[in-house]
Write an enzyme that holds these catalytic residues in place. Sequence first.
Site, PDB file in Angstrom:
ATOM      1  N   HIS A   1      63.557  78.747  18.906  1.00 56.44           N
ATOM      2  CA  HIS A   1      64.991  78.493  18.814  1.00 56.44           C
ATOM      3  C   HIS A   1      65.679  78.879  20.122  1.00 56.44           C
ATOM      4  CE1 HIS A   1      65.167  78.413  14.116  1.00 56.44           C
ATOM      5  NE2 HIS A   1      64.343  77.526  14.639  1.00 56.44           N
TER       6      HIS A   1
ATOM      7  N   GLU B   1      68.065  80.935  20.799  1.00 64.63           N
ATOM      8  CA  GLU B   1      68.256  82.367  21.026  1.00 64.63           C
ATOM      9  C   GLU B   1      66.970  82.993  21.570  1.00 64.63           C
ATOM     10  OE1 GLU B   1      69.073  80.593  18.402  1.00 64.63           O
ATOM     11  OE2 GLU B   1      70.797  81.380  17.299  1.00 64.63           O
TER      12      GLU B   1
ATOM     13  N   ARG C   1      54.167  61.917  19.083  1.00 67.46           N
ATOM     14  CA  ARG C   1      53.277  61.932  17.908  1.00 67.46           C
ATOM     15  C   ARG C   1      52.897  63.358  17.547  1.00 67.46           C
ATOM     16  NH1 ARG C   1      48.918  57.354  19.711  1.00 67.46           N
ATOM     17  NH2 ARG C   1      50.225  55.536  19.310  1.00 67.46           N
TER      18      ARG C   1
ATOM     19  N   THR D   1      50.636  45.617  12.431  1.00 66.58           N
ATOM     20  CA  THR D   1      50.321  46.299  13.694  1.00 66.58           C
ATOM     21  C   THR D   1      48.850  46.702  13.735  1.00 66.58           C
ATOM     22  OG1 THR D   1      52.572  47.035  13.983  1.00 66.58           O
ATOM     23  CG2 THR D   1      50.903  48.348  15.080  1.00 66.58           C
TER      24      THR D   1
ATOM     25  N   ASP E   1      46.739  45.324  16.702  1.00 70.94           N
ATOM     26  CA  ASP E   1      46.448  46.284  17.789  1.00 70.94           C
ATOM     27  C   ASP E   1      45.297  47.240  17.489  1.00 70.94           C
ATOM     28  OD1 ASP E   1      48.692  45.135  18.816  1.00 70.94           O
ATOM     29  OD2 ASP E   1      50.016  46.852  18.495  1.00 70.94           O
TER      30      ASP E   1
ATOM     31  N   SER F   1      51.320  46.228   1.795  1.00 69.91           N
ATOM     32  CA  SER F   1      51.614  45.771   0.418  1.00 69.91           C
ATOM     33  C   SER F   1      50.371  45.348  -0.350  1.00 69.91           C
ATOM     34  CB  SER F   1      52.567  44.574   0.447  1.00 69.91           C
ATOM     35  OG  SER F   1      53.513  44.695   1.447  1.00 69.91           O
TER      36      SER F   1
ATOM     37  N   GLY G   1      55.358  47.582  13.129  1.00 64.92           N
ATOM     38  CA  GLY G   1      55.888  46.634  14.110  1.00 64.92           C
ATOM     39  C   GLY G   1      57.221  46.071  13.683  1.00 64.92           C
TER      40      GLY G   1
ATOM     41  N   LEU H   1      58.208  45.913   9.772  1.00 67.16           N
ATOM     42  CA  LEU H   1      58.454  47.237   9.186  1.00 67.16           C
ATOM     43  C   LEU H   1      59.762  47.812   9.753  1.00 67.16           C
ATOM     44  CD1 LEU H   1      57.585  49.579   7.394  1.00 67.16           C
ATOM     45  CD2 LEU H   1      56.291  50.496   9.326  1.00 67.16           C
TER      46      LEU H   1
END
Length: 372
Positions: free
Chosen positions: A54, A56, A189, A201, A205, A231, A304, A307
């Site tokens: 953080h 601080e 990532r 994708t 890819d 899906s 991609g 989405l």
Amino acid sequence: MSVTPHDVERVRRAIALATKGRFAVEPNPVVGCVLERDGRIVGESWHADYGGPHAEARAIETAGEAARCATAYVSLEPCTGTAKKTPPCAEALHAAGVRRVVYAAADPSPEMSGRGAARLGDLGLEIEGPVLEAEGAAILAAFRRAVRARRPWVVCKWAMSWDGRIAPGPGRGAMLSGPRAARFVHDLRGRCEAVAVGVGTVLADDPLLTCRLEGGPPDARPQPLRIVFDSRLRLPVESRLLRDGGGPVLVVTARGDRARREAVEATGAEVWEHAGDDGRVDLAAALERLRAERGVRRLLVEGGARLNGSLLRDGLVDQVSAIVAPRILGGSGAPGAAEGTGFRDLESAPRLTDVAWRPLGEDFLLQGYVSG
Ligand SMILES: NC(=O)c1ccc[n+]([C@@H]2O[C@H](COP(=O)([O-])OP(=O)(O)OC[C@H]3O[C@@H](n4cnc5c(N)ncnc54)[C@H](OP(=O)(O)O)[C@@H]3O)[C@@H](O)[C@H]2O)c1
């Protein structure tokens, strides 16, 4: 001691420092901290990375021994409590010997508000605040949104040509950006609990989606959970995601048949079923479950086009990090960053706020919060 114009000026500096953490710390709040002793700034810093130290703690580290008897100027009421990845700031300020704390705005999360200030008082520090409530609260819009949401903070990242295309043609992959941008993406990532793509994708890819920085993810964090929205379970079992290791994989489907499901599960991947009305994955339900069951608070979406389009249409994107490569792809078949139904008119289309840009080698990084 009461609050002086000098105090207010220092708090303003802490607010300015806080904004340096934008796009890197969410869903946590941006925070800045200035430590002053005998009228001189002896340390200052900001919360720079999600899950990192953080403001601080970083300011105390820069000040070293000079933090003893200092005044801390903070943009946000310091945190307290123990249920955190990082040590609480009220206790850290006390341990460093800070005498007085002046803060701009109270913590907007209902369960935390006022607690840090009370704890500092109990520890014997002099405490003043909130002293610039409106200015301090203005930089916390993203945090307030994250506190309300029951899903992860969603960062949509894509690389595009100057003419806004993310690939040279449908289903065709291409590395548009350079090595500096690639390092940025691997770091991103490594600082997210999960990374997601659509099955299109994977088919185009065959990505690994791991953080491949030298030495692994930053600060020895685990590799992110890799998620595919698929899906009909078209994800090939020979894809690198399922074959090459590199961390857990979750496939979210709408109605995959049993044999396909078993084949994917046999690779060690987990499969969830969340069917939406349009026969595709119910993205909102899947995101809520990711947060509730997997504790995913920061999710990186790497495309991609379809989405991205669905997530934006459903109001499920909080931040866009777009890499613009100095190339022109052209062609009416080359996908844009967000395909699908799009938006009826300008009024219903999302706007970006707090927009910032910086060079990434030969490319540019454009970032903004998605309004709404
Ligand atoms: N430059 C970049 O940053 C970048 C990044 C990633 C990808 N790309 C490029 O983008 C292209 C792939 O994009 P794409 O649009 O074909 O694929 P995509 O967005 O990766 O995946 C789309 C698929 O995801 C599945 N899906 C499940 N639930 C969905 C939902 N609610 N909404 C939308 N999709 C859902 C759908 O499968 P079903 O059709 O079975 O329903 C859909 O076809 C490739 O050319 C790739 O190279 C570029």
